[in-house]
Design a protein around this motif. Sequence first.
Motif, PDB file in Angstrom:
ATOM      1  N   ALA A   1     -59.366  -4.597  -9.863  1.00 56.50           N
ATOM      2  CA  ALA A   1     -59.005  -6.011  -9.818  1.00 56.50           C
ATOM      3  C   ALA A   1     -58.888  -6.593 -11.215  1.00 56.50           C
ATOM      4  O   ALA A   1     -57.924  -7.278 -11.547  1.00 56.50           O
ATOM      5  N   CYS A   2     -59.883  -6.331 -12.085  1.00 51.72           N
ATOM      6  CA  CYS A   2     -59.905  -6.883 -13.432  1.00 51.72           C
ATOM      7  C   CYS A   2     -60.207  -5.777 -14.427  1.00 51.72           C
ATOM      8  O   CYS A   2     -60.635  -4.675 -14.063  1.00 51.72           O
ATOM      9  N   VAL A   3     -60.009  -6.077 -15.694  1.00 50.05           N
ATOM     10  CA  VAL A   3     -60.294  -5.132 -16.768  1.00 50.05           C
ATOM     11  C   VAL A   3     -61.801  -5.034 -16.961  1.00 50.05           C
ATOM     12  O   VAL A   3     -62.462  -6.018 -17.301  1.00 50.05           O
ATOM     13  N   GLU A   4     -62.347  -3.857 -16.719  1.00 53.89           N
ATOM     14  CA  GLU A   4     -63.779  -3.595 -16.912  1.00 53.89           C
ATOM     15  C   GLU A   4     -64.659  -4.627 -16.199  1.00 53.89           C
ATOM     16  O   GLU A   4     -65.743  -4.972 -16.676  1.00 53.89           O
ATOM     17  N   ASP A   5     -64.155  -5.120 -15.054  1.00 57.65           N
ATOM     18  CA  ASP A   5     -64.894  -6.097 -14.263  1.00 57.65           C
ATOM     19  C   ASP A   5     -65.295  -7.323 -15.079  1.00 57.65           C
ATOM     20  O   ASP A   5     -66.335  -7.947 -14.849  1.00 57.65           O
ATOM     21  N   CYS A   6     -64.483  -7.673 -16.080  1.00 59.70           N
ATOM     22  CA  CYS A   6     -64.633  -8.869 -16.920  1.00 59.70           C
ATOM     23  C   CYS A   6     -65.850  -8.826 -17.834  1.00 59.70           C
ATOM     24  O   CYS A   6     -66.179  -9.852 -18.461  1.00 59.70           O
ATOM     25  N   GLY A   7     -66.547  -7.721 -17.929  1.00 60.58           N
ATOM     26  CA  GLY A   7     -67.624  -7.596 -18.897  1.00 60.58           C
ATOM     27  C   GLY A   7     -68.853  -8.414 -18.548  1.00 60.58           C
ATOM     28  O   GLY A   7     -69.041  -8.890 -17.430  1.00 60.58           O
ATOM     29  N   THR A   8     -69.711  -8.611 -19.562  1.00 63.89           N
ATOM     30  CA  THR A   8     -70.983  -9.315 -19.370  1.00 63.89           C
ATOM     31  C   THR A   8     -70.791 -10.809 -19.217  1.00 63.89           C
ATOM     32  O   THR A   8     -71.504 -11.459 -18.443  1.00 63.89           O
ATOM     33  N   TYR A   9     -69.830 -11.362 -19.945  1.00 65.73           N
ATOM     34  CA  TYR A   9     -69.665 -12.814 -19.976  1.00 65.73           C
ATOM     35  C   TYR A   9     -68.452 -13.266 -19.174  1.00 65.73           C
ATOM     36  O   TYR A   9     -67.778 -14.219 -19.544  1.00 65.73           O
ATOM     37  N   GLY A  10     -68.157 -12.593 -18.103  1.00 66.75           N
ATOM     38  CA  GLY A  10     -67.041 -12.992 -17.266  1.00 66.75           C
ATOM     39  C   GLY A  10     -67.288 -12.656 -15.815  1.00 66.75           C
ATOM     40  O   GLY A  10     -68.198 -11.890 -15.470  1.00 66.75           O
ATOM     41  N   GLU A  11     -66.478 -13.227 -14.969  1.00 67.41           N
ATOM     42  CA  GLU A  11     -66.559 -13.001 -13.529  1.00 67.41           C
ATOM     43  C   GLU A  11     -65.157 -12.767 -12.996  1.00 67.41           C
ATOM     44  O   GLU A  11     -64.240 -13.549 -13.276  1.00 67.41           O
ATOM     45  N   CYS A  12     -64.981 -11.684 -12.266  1.00 65.88           N
ATOM     46  CA  CYS A  12     -63.681 -11.346 -11.691  1.00 65.88           C
ATOM     47  C   CYS A  12     -63.521 -12.079 -10.366  1.00 65.88           C
ATOM     48  O   CYS A  12     -64.348 -11.917  -9.457  1.00 65.88           O
ATOM     49  N   ARG A  13     -62.488 -12.865 -10.258  1.00 64.83           N
ATOM     50  CA  ARG A  13     -62.257 -13.659  -9.053  1.00 64.83           C
ATOM     51  C   ARG A  13     -60.918 -13.285  -8.430  1.00 64.83           C
ATOM     52  O   ARG A  13     -59.930 -13.050  -9.126  1.00 64.83           O
ATOM     53  N   LEU A  14     -60.909 -13.268  -7.123  1.00 60.31           N
ATOM     54  CA  LEU A  14     -59.713 -12.963  -6.358  1.00 60.31           C
ATOM     55  C   LEU A  14     -58.990 -14.263  -6.043  1.00 60.31           C
ATOM     56  O   LEU A  14     -59.578 -15.196  -5.473  1.00 60.31           O
ATOM     57  N   LEU A  15     -57.722 -14.339  -6.412  1.00 55.72           N
ATOM     58  CA  LEU A  15     -56.909 -15.535  -6.227  1.00 55.72           C
ATOM     59  C   LEU A  15     -55.822 -15.240  -5.195  1.00 55.72           C
ATOM     60  O   LEU A  15     -55.488 -14.081  -4.926  1.00 55.72           O
ATOM     61  N   ARG A  16     -55.266 -16.307  -4.656  1.00 49.11           N
ATOM     62  CA  ARG A  16     -54.259 -16.143  -3.608  1.00 49.11           C
ATOM     63  C   ARG A  16     -53.158 -17.172  -3.777  1.00 49.11           C
ATOM     64  O   ARG A  16     -53.424 -18.357  -3.984  1.00 49.11           O
ATOM     65  N   SER A  17     -51.941 -16.706  -3.707  1.00 45.81           N
ATOM     66  CA  SER A  17     -50.772 -17.572  -3.660  1.00 45.81           C
ATOM     67  C   SER A  17     -50.040 -17.268  -2.358  1.00 45.81           C
ATOM     68  O   SER A  17     -49.287 -16.296  -2.258  1.00 45.81           O
ATOM     69  N   TYR A  18     -50.346 -18.081  -1.332  1.00 44.54           N
ATOM     70  CA  TYR A  18     -49.876 -17.825   0.024  1.00 44.54           C
ATOM     71  C   TYR A  18     -50.399 -16.463   0.467  1.00 44.54           C
ATOM     72  O   TYR A  18     -51.592 -16.237   0.509  1.00 44.54           O
ATOM     73  N   SER A  19     -49.558 -15.488   0.748  1.00 46.07           N
ATOM     74  CA  SER A  19     -50.048 -14.192   1.218  1.00 46.07           C
ATOM     75  C   SER A  19     -50.243 -13.192   0.084  1.00 46.07           C
ATOM     76  O   SER A  19     -50.699 -12.070   0.331  1.00 46.07           O
TER      77      SER A  19
END
Length: 769
Positions: A484-502
Amino acid sequence: MEVSFLRGLLLVFLTAWTSADDGQVTFVSELSSKPAQKLSKYGWYGSVRLQRFHIPEETAIARWLFSVTKGHNFNCGQHNVTIHIRWGSPPVINPVASVFPNSTLWSPCLSLTLPVTSQSSMTFNISDPAPGDWYVAAHLPEDDGRIEQKGFPSCSYFFQPQLSVIRAVDTPVLQQGTFLTQTAAPDRPARLKLYVPEFVSSLSVSVADCSSEGAESGNCSLVLRLGSASLQQGPVTVNCSGIGCSAALSDPPWHTWLRIVVESSQVNRTLTFNIVSNYTVGCKPKSVGLKADDDISRLRGNSSDTNSTSTGNSSVVTDAATFSNESASLIAPLSMCLWSIPVLYEEVDVLSIRFMPVNGPSVSVTNTHPTLLTYPLHTQATGGTLNLQLTLNSTNATLGTSSSVVACLSPWAPVTELNHSQPCRTALFGGHGVAVNASVNKSVLRLPFPQSATWYLTLQLVCNSSNCGNTSVVSVLPEVFISACVEDCGTYGECRLLRSYSYLYAACVCKAGWSGWGCTDDSTAQSYSHQLTSTLLLTLSNLFFLPAIVVAVKRCYITEASVYLFTMFFSTFYHACDQPGVAVLCIMDYDTLQYCDFLGSICAIWVTILCMARIKDTFKYTLFMLGALLIAMSMQLDRKGLWNLLGPILCAILFMVIVWVYRGVRRRHCYPPSWQRWVFYLIPGGLCALIGVCLYIFAETEDNYYYTHSLWHILVASCVVFLLPPKEKHKESLGWSRGWSWNWSWSWRPRVCGYTLCQSDKDELYTVT
């Protein structure tokens, strides 16, 4: 009569059909639109409004209309809307010029700037666009960090894209080795399409016998274009002069329709020419036949035979003939110039796909021919990150200093010849090259938002000299997967799933001042001391509720004191859990802590104002419970809504004012009657509450949040100390009515008058001691 009429109608229809079928391509138009969306200032990719459009095959012209409308003119300045367009996958943008993570490659997309007035619009045209999905992303300038409270009027911009396409419905097909006669005019180019099958190594399109009426011999000017426009890459263009020319493509895209456009550059002249195509299949693996038993056996034994297969592949075979004989039964058959290895496609989770060779994680690479692995990426996988990790297994043999394994990851078609001098690119698309050798045995490549295509990984052992010595075959571990994200966004980040319609895609939201695509840019990062200071300020400022709790207990307001204690506890641990850095402490689920903090804060204000009304206990506690239940319901609906804060406050103040006015009218005197109460308690408490609310609503930003919000805690706790009314005369020290007396024996009894407790319900005035 009727027969004559039908014959005449049929004659008119045939005449019209004959005149319409003049050999020219027929065009039709299609329209598509997306609903308007509210734009946001850019803070991270989640603040970008992403829209997806589909452009069909054989589209000649695509035209976008971008409209931006202001919602209202409240506090609106002059802003520019930035629009990004990309084909095949969402655009990778970097408006704040942050640093990307190591080994992360990205190509800039087309960006447009639209100045906004009350209503602005612009158009963008592209000729011969590449078919497939196109993505449009729009956002306002960079976020200034100001925290806007939900519910207050603010400047709003609404973005709406619309697409109009003109496509051909009867494009002629250019067959292999077959001449086709076509005409081209300045305003009507000749359009054709050619299907390119798999394993085509070269393609040529030739124009011959070009002529024009009234033109001199050999003066036939044409422009030959192969391919489509994708903003990042354009078609191959050849200017023809004389009676003919040709265009050649090395490593053309496989398994796709190739567009051919021939234009005339002579004014008011129609040119006639013959066109022919030829392609060469240079490398093709041997056929596996129509039996699928072997493939099913591989899938069944993949998990159990992984270790044994990996061990077999990790050994380096020095004899090419031995390598061919031993490996032919394990992986796809070997041709004289290509080694194709089947790949297992496994969907692990949302935006999580793993690819693995069927016969084990390692593959054998030789210097005589390339090794090819195929990775199909569908549209659902383009919202993540394509990761390639190449590891050289040098357990049993060591490469010389002049030898290395060269790899090329390319979409649509592989690069069939690899060496040190040849670039990693195909005829129409660029690739990404990596290499491993004895000194660097591991290489990593990350591609955020990869294009929806079939990706090919070509591996080959390359030596500076013609002979690689004793090492002609090596074992390489290619790990290819979608995350989903690069290296799960590291220590100071959070990987979030976004949606644009489907459509689903993922992005990193960074914290503690970190930025970048993978939250690896520390140019504005907060230090640990800064994070610790922020945590201590936001948590320890809640200790100012202790004086309010002590005053409430001393004045016999036990229920109110319990609400203040609840608020202090959950506000302290909510802010300890809400910190963006590493100085974080969460005693329970974050959402639970946030809910309890918001609920306790509103309930504390609610019970304080109702306590100031000085109504009978029955009505007061009924309003306490009813208000707490309604506040809990509103917090569940929208805990950050503005009216969830102002609604209970205004209702409680209105109820208190009505009670005070009623008492003042009945007694013909201002209530509370003591001027000292107004000057030393009510006015200072009201000012503390007013300043705190103004700070909370208007002054908070991302940078000063832990200062202003800590001051909000202090002001709210201080105003409770000022606003709580004095103890009622008929209350004992611990809040029991005068009808109760302390008996320091094993039990204490209430003194009763008949069957009821003796309690004075006399309305007491405010007094100052």
